[in-house]
Motif scaffolding. Structure first.
Motif, PDB file in Angstrom:
ATOM      1  N   ALA A  79     -21.178  43.090 -12.316  1.00  0.00           N
ATOM      2  CA  ALA A  79     -21.827  42.195 -11.362  1.00  0.00           C
ATOM      3  C   ALA A  79     -21.267  40.790 -11.490  1.00  0.00           C
ATOM      4  O   ALA A  79     -20.873  40.352 -12.572  1.00  0.00           O
ATOM      5  CB  ALA A  79     -23.337  42.182 -11.591  1.00  0.00           C
ATOM      6  N   GLN A 127     -29.495  42.403 -13.121  1.00  0.00           N
ATOM      7  CA  GLN A 127     -29.023  43.779 -13.060  1.00  0.00           C
ATOM      8  C   GLN A 127     -29.875  44.703 -13.944  1.00  0.00           C
ATOM      9  O   GLN A 127     -30.133  45.853 -13.590  1.00  0.00           O
ATOM     10  CB  GLN A 127     -27.553  43.844 -13.477  1.00  0.00           C
ATOM     11  CG  GLN A 127     -26.622  43.045 -12.580  1.00  0.00           C
ATOM     12  CD  GLN A 127     -26.660  43.492 -11.137  1.00  0.00           C
ATOM     13  OE1 GLN A 127     -26.630  44.693 -10.852  1.00  0.00           O
ATOM     14  NE2 GLN A 127     -26.721  42.535 -10.213  1.00  0.00           N
ATOM     15  N   ASP A 169     -21.239  44.613  -7.996  1.00  0.00           N
ATOM     16  CA  ASP A 169     -22.065  43.740  -7.167  1.00  0.00           C
ATOM     17  C   ASP A 169     -21.474  42.331  -7.209  1.00  0.00           C
ATOM     18  O   ASP A 169     -21.891  41.488  -8.000  1.00  0.00           O
ATOM     19  CB  ASP A 169     -23.505  43.744  -7.692  1.00  0.00           C
ATOM     20  CG  ASP A 169     -24.453  42.929  -6.825  1.00  0.00           C
ATOM     21  OD1 ASP A 169     -23.977  42.301  -5.847  1.00  0.00           O
ATOM     22  OD2 ASP A 169     -25.657  42.907  -7.128  1.00  0.00           O
ATOM     23  N   GLU A 225     -18.030  50.150  -7.409  1.00  0.00           N
ATOM     24  CA  GLU A 225     -18.748  49.257  -6.506  1.00  0.00           C
ATOM     25  C   GLU A 225     -19.481  48.132  -7.251  1.00  0.00           C
ATOM     26  O   GLU A 225     -20.709  48.086  -7.294  1.00  0.00           O
ATOM     27  CB  GLU A 225     -19.742  50.045  -5.645  1.00  0.00           C
ATOM     28  CG  GLU A 225     -19.063  51.050  -4.728  1.00  0.00           C
ATOM     29  CD  GLU A 225     -20.056  51.769  -3.833  1.00  0.00           C
ATOM     30  OE1 GLU A 225     -21.254  51.430  -3.891  1.00  0.00           O
ATOM     31  OE2 GLU A 225     -19.631  52.648  -3.075  1.00  0.00           O
ATOM     32  N   GLU A 261     -21.688  39.985  -5.070  1.00  0.00           N
ATOM     33  CA  GLU A 261     -22.513  38.949  -4.437  1.00  0.00           C
ATOM     34  C   GLU A 261     -23.672  38.529  -5.323  1.00  0.00           C
ATOM     35  O   GLU A 261     -24.549  37.782  -4.878  1.00  0.00           O
ATOM     36  CB  GLU A 261     -23.050  39.459  -3.096  1.00  0.00           C
ATOM     37  CG  GLU A 261     -21.967  39.804  -2.084  1.00  0.00           C
ATOM     38  CD  GLU A 261     -21.074  38.608  -1.752  1.00  0.00           C
ATOM     39  OE1 GLU A 261     -21.594  37.478  -1.731  1.00  0.00           O
ATOM     40  OE2 GLU A 261     -19.872  38.805  -1.523  1.00  0.00           O
ATOM     41  N   CYS A 262     -23.694  38.958  -6.561  1.00  0.00           N
ATOM     42  CA  CYS A 262     -24.768  38.591  -7.490  1.00  0.00           C
ATOM     43  C   CYS A 262     -24.491  37.208  -8.083  1.00  0.00           C
ATOM     44  O   CYS A 262     -23.513  37.017  -8.796  1.00  0.00           O
ATOM     45  CB  CYS A 262     -24.890  39.637  -8.598  1.00  0.00           C
ATOM     46  SG  CYS A 262     -26.248  39.319  -9.744  1.00  0.00           S
TER      47      CYS A 262
END
Length: 227
Positions: A159, A103, A181, A179, A183-184
């Protein structure tokens, strides 16, 4: 420049990476329940592609957790076995720090990395960028989602799979996080870069001293000691 092999099997993803001359080559696959079958062939393939043998390496890094208990044990065991055979040091790397580095590389200076710990809990840690590397704020934890907290009033990016529990977190977190992340995944490529920095500082351990970090098990023992 150090030559470092990195392994990670802490989640549904399985990845291996090589740090060579300041560059990282990675094989990353999301293959649930196939880690034991695929990890060593992936290692052999990435070394063969680089025309290297295990004995040509300077160190081996692995995702030491937190994450799946079984997955962490797989990476730890394979890394220890390879290191013993080649007489190499090991570099244990935090899975949460690996998420944070990804990130940071996308432009986020402050990151709260979280992984789904099952049992309605999350593993999480807050990291700030310092000299291009993630630095942990306070400590890594395992908590109920409602206990995840912002370290300060700055803007923090979220994330990792643990952010699937965002609706169960505090109103303050929900209003601050936009939002995430989810899917990290932790990736061996990020771990290789972190391991290279650790290697330069001499932060390595002997294979027999390389231990997984479960967090949940550690919390249970602390509670038992307090009682």
């Amino acid at each position: 420049m150090a030559k470092i092999l990195a392994l990670d099997t802490s989640t549904d993803a399985c990845s291996v990476a090589l740090y060579l001359d300041g560059e990282v080559k990675e094989d990353f696959r999301v293959i649930p329940r196939q880690h034991t079958q695929q990890l060593l062939p992936m290692v052999q393939a990435i070394l063969a592609d680089a025309e290297l043998a295990i004995t040509d390496l300077d160190a081996i890094a692995f995702g030491r957790g937190p994450g799946s208990f079984a997955g962490i044990r797989i990476a730890t065991g394979v890394a220890q076995g390879l290191a013993f055979a080649a007489e190499l040091p090991l570099v244990p790397v935090s899975t949460l720090a690996a998420i944070a580095l990804q990130q940071h590389q996308q432009g986020h200076e402050r990151v709260i990395a979280a992984l789904d710990a099952r049992m309605d809990e999350v593993y999480w840690g807050a990291f700030r960028l310092d000299a291009g590397l993630p630095v942990l704020v306070d400590q890594e934890r395992v908590d109920a989602p409602a206990n995840v907290a912002l370290p300060d009033e700055h803007v923090w990016h979220a994330a990792g799979s643990g952010w699937r529990y965002l609706e169960d977190m505090s109103a303050a977190i929900q209003s601050a996080v936009n939002e995430p992340d989810v899917e990290c995944y932790p990736r061996a490529g990020s771990m290789a870069s972190l391991a290279a920095a650790a290697f330069e500082k001499g932060d390595m351990v002997a294979p027999e001293d390389a231990l997984p970090v479960y967090l949940r098990d550690e919390v249970a023992w602390k509670k038992k000691d307090q009682q």
